[in-house]
Motif scaffolding. Structure first.
Motif, PDB file in Angstrom:
ATOM      1  N   ASP A 113      -5.186  -7.229   0.787  1.00  0.00           N
ATOM      2  CA  ASP A 113      -4.808  -6.518  -0.438  1.00  0.00           C
ATOM      3  C   ASP A 113      -3.517  -7.105  -0.988  1.00  0.00           C
ATOM      4  O   ASP A 113      -2.835  -7.858  -0.308  1.00  0.00           O
ATOM      5  CB  ASP A 113      -4.721  -5.006  -0.213  1.00  0.00           C
TER       6      ASP A 113
ATOM      7  N   ARG B 195      -7.555   5.906   8.070  1.00  0.00           N
ATOM      8  CA  ARG B 195      -8.584   6.099   7.024  1.00  0.00           C
ATOM      9  C   ARG B 195      -8.828   4.752   6.362  1.00  0.00           C
ATOM     10  O   ARG B 195      -8.093   3.799   6.587  1.00  0.00           O
ATOM     11  CB  ARG B 195      -8.086   7.134   6.011  1.00  0.00           C
TER      12      ARG B 195
ATOM     13  N   TYR C 235      -7.715   1.597  10.831  1.00  0.00           N
ATOM     14  CA  TYR C 235      -7.288   0.526   9.925  1.00  0.00           C
ATOM     15  C   TYR C 235      -6.169  -0.220  10.615  1.00  0.00           C
ATOM     16  O   TYR C 235      -5.109   0.350  10.866  1.00  0.00           O
ATOM     17  CB  TYR C 235      -6.825   1.191   8.636  1.00  0.00           C
TER      18      TYR C 235
ATOM     19  N   ASN D  49      -3.543   2.650  10.093  1.00  0.00           N
ATOM     20  CA  ASN D  49      -3.837   3.794   9.250  1.00  0.00           C
ATOM     21  C   ASN D  49      -5.075   4.466   9.818  1.00  0.00           C
ATOM     22  O   ASN D  49      -5.842   3.846  10.568  1.00  0.00           O
ATOM     23  CB  ASN D  49      -4.069   3.370   7.796  1.00  0.00           C
TER      24      ASN D  49
ATOM     25  N   GLY E 238       0.569   1.022  -4.381  1.00  0.00           N
ATOM     26  CA  GLY E 238      -0.533   1.392  -3.494  1.00  0.00           C
ATOM     27  C   GLY E 238      -1.546   0.275  -3.322  1.00  0.00           C
ATOM     28  O   GLY E 238      -2.429   0.370  -2.486  1.00  0.00           O
TER      29      GLY E 238
ATOM     30  N   GLY F 241      -8.777   1.785   3.781  1.00  0.00           N
ATOM     31  CA  GLY F 241      -7.703   1.293   2.916  1.00  0.00           C
ATOM     32  C   GLY F 241      -8.135   1.271   1.464  1.00  0.00           C
ATOM     33  O   GLY F 241      -9.309   1.127   1.155  1.00  0.00           O
ATOM     34  N   ASP F 242      -7.163   1.403   0.602  1.00  0.00           N
ATOM     35  CA  ASP F 242      -7.399   1.393  -0.831  1.00  0.00           C
ATOM     36  C   ASP F 242      -6.481   0.321  -1.407  1.00  0.00           C
ATOM     37  O   ASP F 242      -5.268   0.424  -1.208  1.00  0.00           O
ATOM     38  CB  ASP F 242      -7.051   2.781  -1.383  1.00  0.00           C
ATOM     39  N   PRO F 243      -6.967  -0.732  -2.060  1.00  0.00           N
ATOM     40  CA  PRO F 243      -8.302  -0.948  -2.607  1.00  0.00           C
ATOM     41  C   PRO F 243      -9.225  -1.860  -1.794  1.00  0.00           C
ATOM     42  O   PRO F 243     -10.261  -2.258  -2.306  1.00  0.00           O
ATOM     43  CB  PRO F 243      -8.001  -1.601  -3.957  1.00  0.00           C
ATOM     44  N   GLU F 244      -8.907  -2.154  -0.528  1.00  0.00           N
ATOM     45  CA  GLU F 244      -9.800  -3.032   0.243  1.00  0.00           C
ATOM     46  C   GLU F 244     -11.216  -2.461   0.345  1.00  0.00           C
ATOM     47  O   GLU F 244     -12.205  -3.205   0.352  1.00  0.00           O
ATOM     48  CB  GLU F 244      -9.274  -3.239   1.680  1.00  0.00           C
TER      49      GLU F 244
END
Ligand code: AMP
Ligand code: GLY
Length: 408
Positions: free
Chosen positions: A198, A273, A255, A271, A212, A275-278
């Motif tokens: 990312d 949960r 993660y 992490n 983010g 990942g955002d935006p992966e």
């Protein structure tokens, strides 16, 4: 689906495309999620309310997207109500919620990570900074939505951050490209996904403030062969085993944020949960039905389903952010062109900070949406993603022009 950002839209979309999934519900969701799921105005942080909703709609599976509800115990509340839930318990989510806890688990499991010290006083912090030297890395111990980490050559700034946070982890600086590798686990069986990268800084050339995430791509053609197997063996499996040994099994998405240093792979962070935006990029390549994987993980029978299969090729995600993001994004601007972009070959438009108004779809957050494209390789996926970006418009729209450009 619990949550209402881009990650949750990508997950809800993948679930809605799974022939085994009959209905998707989301709390609270967003307008994009609303196209593939029924939305419910339920607070994602309220475990009792989420559990009640899950019972009301007779959900077979609840998927918790963001970290905040997990750290608050929403997955525990859902499971206590007798509904299967993909996502770790509050105790296990401390792998993300407390940097000090994550370090302790890694030390016990022999997982390679930066040498570190937990510091609670200014004097401890000063000693740790001098022991590790510049560049200094100071991390707030608690959840800080990506804003808790300071990396600087300025000793005063490092010390100041430690003072403001109170309890911090100070660690050795890790040099080398960063890789995100996710794994789905039921607490015992561990299925790694594909490596992704990312782009955290707001501006081209990795300039500007941390965000983010402004874009992502997967897979990483430059990653060393054997990287996934190595991380599986040295990081993911030992961590999951150590959590089980402690009586806090980790079930959900683990993660691993990694640095590929000259001295080998090191964990930068865990992490709890997706990942955002992966995730937006990864799910663009997932061939296996997502529902079966998450459901089996939630029910402790992951070994019974096949490991994830991936489509050939690559996927690239480009985030479109509001003017002023990340400091103070402006909101309420009309968004046009989403349908045109989504009609392009291989392209999905994933919504994050959007809202419905009498003027149509408008911006409602910093990261507004992400254009995700699949292609035969990174270059084609990238061309397609940017073709989509060119069709979407709102006042003050910003995006990086160099996502997945220089694949090292
Ligand atoms: P974290 O919240 O721990 O992921 O940290 C956020 C970002 O800070 C990471 O993605 C890295 O870019 C950077 N960072 C964290 N720890 C280190 C480290 N030990 N050395 C270098 N950069 C780091
Ligand atoms: N992509 C960074 C994160 O989800 O934390």
């Amino acid at each position: 689906m619990i949550g209402g950002g881009g990650r949750e839209h990508a997950l809800a979309l993948a679930l809605s495309r799974d022939p085994e999934v009959t209905e998707v519900h989301a709390a609270p969701g967003n307008p994009g999620i609303g196209e593939v799921a029924r939305l419910h105005p339920v607070d994602p942080l309220d475990g009792a309310a989420v559990a009640r909703l899950a019972r009301d709609v007779q959900a077979d599976l609840v998927v918790v997207g963001p970290e905040a509800p997990l750290v608050r115990g929403v997955a525990d509340a859902v499971r206590a109500a007798g509904v299967a839930c993909f996502g770790p318990s509050a105790d296990a989510a401390r792998l993300e919620g407390s940097k000090a806890f994550a370090k302790e688990v890694m030390a016990a499991a022999g997982v390679p990570t930066a040498a570190s010290r937990v510091c609670e006083t200014e004097q401890e912090a000063a000693e740790a900074l001098d022991a590790f030297g510049s560049p200094y890395v100071v991390k707030d111990d608690g959840l800080a939505a990506g804003k808790g980490v300071v990396v600087t050559e300025d000793r005063e700034a490092a010390l100041q951050h430690a003072k403001v946070c109170g309890r911090v982890v100070i660690e050795e600086f890790l040099d080398g490209p960063e890789v995100s590798l996710f794994a789905i686990t039921d607490g015992e069986t561990v299925y790694p996904l594909q490596p992704a990268q990312d782009f955290k800084r707001a501006l081209d050339g990795d300039q500007g403030p941390n965000t983010g995430g402004m874009g992502a791509y997967t897979p990483l053609p430059w990653a060393p062969t054997g990287l996934v197997a190595e991380v599986q063996e040295r990081v993911l499996v030992p961590t999951v085993r150590e959590m089980a040994r402690r009586g806090v099994p980790f079930q959900g998405l683990l993660y691993a944020g990694l640095a590929l240093t000259a001295r080998g792979v090191r964990v930068v962070e865990f992490n709890a949960r997706f990942g955002d935006p992966e995730t937006q990029a990864l799910l663009g390549r997932l061939e296996s039905p997502l529902g079966a994987l998450l459901h089996a993980a939630a029910e402790g029978r992951l070994a019974e389903v096949e490991p994830p299969r991936w489509r050939q090729g690559a996927a690239v995600t480009v985030v479109m952010a509001a003017d002023g993001y990340p400091e103070g994004p402006r909101t309420g601007d009309v968004i046009t062109g989403i349908e045109d972009a989504a009609a392009l070959d291989g392209v999905d438009v994933i919504q994050a900070g959007t809202a419905r108004s009498e003027r149509g779809l408008v911006t409602a957050g910093g990261r507004v949406l992400a254009v995700t494209a699949a292609g035969v390789d990174v270059a084609q996926a990238r061309t397609r993603a940017y073709a989509g970006v060119a069709l979407v418009d709102f006042a003050g729209a910003r995006h990086r022009t160099d996502i997945a450009q220089e694949v090292p």
